[in-house]
Design a protein around this motif. Structure first.
Motif, mmCIF file in Angstrom:
data_model
loop_
_atom_site.group_PDB
_atom_site.id
_atom_site.type_symbol
_atom_site.label_atom_id
_atom_site.label_comp_id
_atom_site.label_asym_id
_atom_site.label_seq_id
_atom_site.Cartn_x
_atom_site.Cartn_y
_atom_site.Cartn_z
ATOM 1 N N PHE A 120 -0.075 4.288 -0.235
ATOM 2 C CA PHE A 120 -0.401 5.559 0.697
ATOM 3 C C PHE A 120 0.194 5.111 2.097
ATOM 4 O O PHE A 120 0.642 5.962 2.602
ATOM 5 C CB PHE A 120 -1.914 5.545 0.769
ATOM 6 N N THR A 121 0.059 3.947 2.874
ATOM 7 C CA THR A 121 0.618 3.668 3.963
ATOM 8 C C THR A 121 2.119 4.096 4.089
ATOM 9 O O THR A 121 2.371 4.509 5.095
ATOM 10 C CB THR A 121 0.057 2.371 4.452
ATOM 11 N N ASN A 136 5.075 9.867 8.795
ATOM 12 C CA ASN A 136 5.009 9.727 10.641
ATOM 13 C C ASN A 136 6.404 9.480 11.163
ATOM 14 O O ASN A 136 6.414 10.175 12.354
ATOM 15 C CB ASN A 136 4.342 8.402 10.733
ATOM 16 N N SER A 172 0.856 3.102 14.784
ATOM 17 C CA SER A 172 2.018 4.012 14.402
ATOM 18 C C SER A 172 1.764 5.264 15.389
ATOM 19 O O SER A 172 2.404 5.712 16.245
ATOM 20 C CB SER A 172 2.056 4.472 13.218
ATOM 21 N N SER A 186 -5.412 2.661 7.938
ATOM 22 C CA SER A 186 -5.274 1.019 8.472
ATOM 23 C C SER A 186 -4.714 1.033 9.970
ATOM 24 O O SER A 186 -4.604 2.020 10.633
ATOM 25 C CB SER A 186 -4.486 0.329 7.283
ATOM 26 N N GLN A 244 3.515 6.320 6.456
ATOM 27 C CA GLN A 244 4.666 5.796 7.704
ATOM 28 C C GLN A 244 5.918 6.676 7.697
ATOM 29 O O GLN A 244 6.604 7.024 8.631
ATOM 30 C CB GLN A 244 4.911 4.339 7.491
ATOM 31 N N THR A 274 -2.087 -0.250 10.756
ATOM 32 C CA THR A 274 -0.625 0.184 10.897
ATOM 33 C C THR A 274 -0.448 1.533 11.152
ATOM 34 O O THR A 274 0.418 2.025 12.138
ATOM 35 C CB THR A 274 -0.002 0.030 9.352
ATOM 36 N N LEU A 275 -1.203 2.292 10.496
ATOM 37 C CA LEU A 275 -1.253 4.044 10.860
ATOM 38 C C LEU A 275 -1.793 4.345 12.270
ATOM 39 O O LEU A 275 -1.115 4.842 12.907
ATOM 40 C CB LEU A 275 -1.976 4.674 9.850
ATOM 41 N N VAL A 294 -6.952 6.779 -0.098
ATOM 42 C CA VAL A 294 -6.592 6.907 1.513
ATOM 43 C C VAL A 294 -7.332 5.952 2.383
ATOM 44 O O VAL A 294 -8.625 5.946 2.351
ATOM 45 C CB VAL A 294 -7.401 8.383 1.816
ATOM 46 N N LYS A 295 -6.340 5.075 2.957
ATOM 47 C CA LYS A 295 -6.996 4.187 3.999
ATOM 48 C C LYS A 295 -6.558 4.377 5.329
ATOM 49 O O LYS A 295 -5.107 4.530 5.412
ATOM 50 C CB LYS A 295 -6.455 2.671 3.439
ATOM 51 N N PRO A 309 3.048 -2.272 14.074
ATOM 52 C CA PRO A 309 3.268 -1.777 12.759
ATOM 53 C C PRO A 309 4.484 -2.290 12.097
ATOM 54 O O PRO A 309 4.502 -2.158 10.833
ATOM 55 C CB PRO A 309 3.515 -0.004 13.033
ATOM 56 N N ASP A 344 0.998 -1.093 0.026
ATOM 57 C CA ASP A 344 -0.001 -0.008 -0.097
ATOM 58 C C ASP A 344 0.710 1.200 0.011
ATOM 59 O O ASP A 344 1.424 1.527 1.026
ATOM 60 C CB ASP A 344 -0.899 -0.043 1.386
ATOM 61 N N ASP A 370 -1.685 -4.057 7.716
ATOM 62 C CA ASP A 370 -2.105 -3.251 6.777
ATOM 63 C C ASP A 370 -3.480 -3.620 6.264
ATOM 64 O O ASP A 370 -4.272 -3.053 5.689
ATOM 65 C CB ASP A 370 -1.101 -3.306 5.657
#
Lengths: 263, 230
Positions: A6-7, A14, B25, B19, A11, B21-22, B16-17, B104, A4, B6
């Motif tokens: 976007f992630t 982030n 995080s 998840s 990240q 993970t985010l 735009v997701k 994550p 992904d 994820d």
């Protein structure tokens, strides 16, 4: 299970945000404080080292001072001991001198006392001798002896030197021509007359004679006018003897005194 | 069962997701930042310090020591980057034992993002230390023939970083999941404890490798400068 993007991007962002946040809230303050602490410790150590150096310096200085003081102390001690020894010697010598002086004084006093005693003894013995002699002569004396004495006296009077005669005349004149004639015994008439004649011849007709009997003369005759005296008697002999003795004793005393001073 | 966080999507709008993970995080970021803030707002340089300050000082000293040993340089420029990598990965792996928490670092996107950040940081540190020209010149050393290999090396090691971390963390999760099916009692607990150790080791490996790459980019400068000084 796909990738992904976007992630992935999110990240990445982030992580960058976290990096900034931790830099702001964690590493910055903590490293600053740790640095401060390290500086403090270093400063403390440096100060401690400096103080140690100062303390060592002070210690060395005190040790030096102490050494100096010890040296001074020893010096003073030596000085005091020397002074004490000098004083001791001085006192000892003074004491010896005083003792010697006292001994001298004592010896002198002893000598004087002995001399005084001996002098007193001499005086006393001479007095005794004189008294005994006087007693003996008194016992021997009589009119006959006195007559002989008067005879000799008259001979001597006739042979009187001119200056003495003049002196006697002066004295008689002062005493209004009066002359005292003393004798131990009552003179016999013959001697009385002879004396009267001889004296008038020698000293003038206007002479007034006064006859007196004086037993103290023991034996003999004495003429006197206004302090002038002419005598020939046992008493005068004895007096002369006594005077001589006195003189002898006085000279012996002065001799003792001289010896005392010399000692 | 979802192997990667994820795959767990809470909210989606087009590409735009949001998840797991985010979300986890952000949770980690919030935890790290808040605890750091709470501890560092009352710092003291006196001999008496709080337990939190003591812990942070111990961790930071450990980082500094490690950086100094590996790079033989002053640790200050490298500390925030390497330290953050270690803290993020380490905390993420440790919290994996918390039920419901999805680390994550178990997602390839996260490990790829971290590896990419290293990939970016290495030339930045290199250029900062050497200058652009000198940094680029080192790709031609010892010979221009080596250039393709060097570039491949750069990429491959970044990929290796990402996959190594992902594989280790994911494998831990997978093993735990399989063991739950095979032997649901006791054994998974031991494996969880073991995964704590591997998690810390992985964080350490990641951090040290990043440091080594950065150091290698800056150390060249040192070795080239020395003959000039002579």
């Amino acid at each position: 299970m796909g990738f992904d993007w976007f992630t992935f991007i999110a990240q990445l962002v982030n992580f960058l945000i976290l990096l900034w946040l931790l830099r702001r809230f964690l590493y910055g303050p903590i490293t600053r404080v740790m640095k401060e602490w390290a500086e403090k410790v270093a400063a403390g150590l440096a100060e401690a080292k400096e103080r140690e150096a100062q303390a060592e310096e002070a210690l060395a200085s005190y040790a030096k001072q102490s050494e100096e003081l010890e040296g001074k102390r020893q010096e003073i001690l030596r000085q005091v001991q020397k002074e004490a020894e000098d004083n001791r010697r001085q006192f000892l010598s003074e004491a010896r001198a005083e003792v010697q002086e006292a001994r001298n004084q004592w010896q002198l006093a002893l000598l004087r006392e002995r001399e005084n005693f001996l002098q007193a003894l001499r005086r006393r013995s001479s007095k005794e001798v004189y008294v005994a002699m006087r007693q003996a002569l008194r016992e021997l004396a009589d009119v006959e002896l006195e007559r002989h004495i008067v005879t000799v006296f008259l001979e001597r009077l006739a042979a009187l030197p001119e200056p003495q005669r003049q002196k006697m005349l002066g004295a008689i004149k002062h005493a209004n021509n009066e002359l005292m004639v003393r004798s131990a015994f009552e003179l016999p008439d013959a001697e009385h007359k002879e004396l009267n004649v001889v004296l008038h011849e020698l000293l003038g007709e206007e002479l007034k004679l006064h006859f007196l009997t004086t037993p103290e003369l023991i034996c003999g005759i004495e003429l006197s006018a206004h302090g002038y005296k002419l005598a020939w008697s046992v008493d005068s002999y004895l007096s002369s003897l006594e005077a001589t003795l006195e003189q002898l004793l006085a000279s012996s005393t002065s001799l003792v005194k001289d010896r005392g001073v010399g000692a | 069962m979802d192997l990667s966080p994820d795959a767990i999507i809470y909210w989606q709008w087009g590409p735009v997701k949001i998840s797991a993970t985010l979300v986890f995080s952000w949770l980690l970021m919030a935890l790290l930042t808040l605890s750091s803030y709470l501890i560092t707002r009352r710092l003291s340089s006196s001999p008496k310090i709080s337990a939190g300050q003591n812990l942070l000082e111990a961790i930071v000293s450990f980082f500094q020591r490690q950086i100094r040993e590996v790079t033989q340089q002053e640790p200050e420029p490298y500390l925030p980057f390497v330290g953050t990598l270690f803290l993020y990965i380490g905390l993420s792996n440790i919290l994996a034992i918390v039920p419901g928490f999805r680390p994550p670092t178990g997602s390839l996107t996260t490990t790829a993002a971290l590896a990419t950040s290293v990939f970016i940081a290495v030339p930045i540190y290199g250029i900062a230390a050497l200058g652009l020209k000198a940094y680029l010149r080192q790709y031609l050393q010892p010979s221009i023939i080596m250039l393709p290999f060097t570039i491949i090396g750069e990429f491959s090691r970044t990929l290796a970083l990402a996959v190594r971390l992902f594989g280790n963390v994911m494998s831990g999760t997978v093993i735990a999941a399989i063991l739950l099916l095979v032997a649901p009692l006791f054994f998974p607990v031991v494996m969880q404890a073991f995964s704590l150790l591997t998690g810390i080791i992985q964080a350490y490996i990641f951090g040290i490798l990043a440091l080594v790459y950065i150091a290698s980019a800056t150390e060249i400068q040192e070795s080239r400068k020395r003959p000039k000084e002579v």
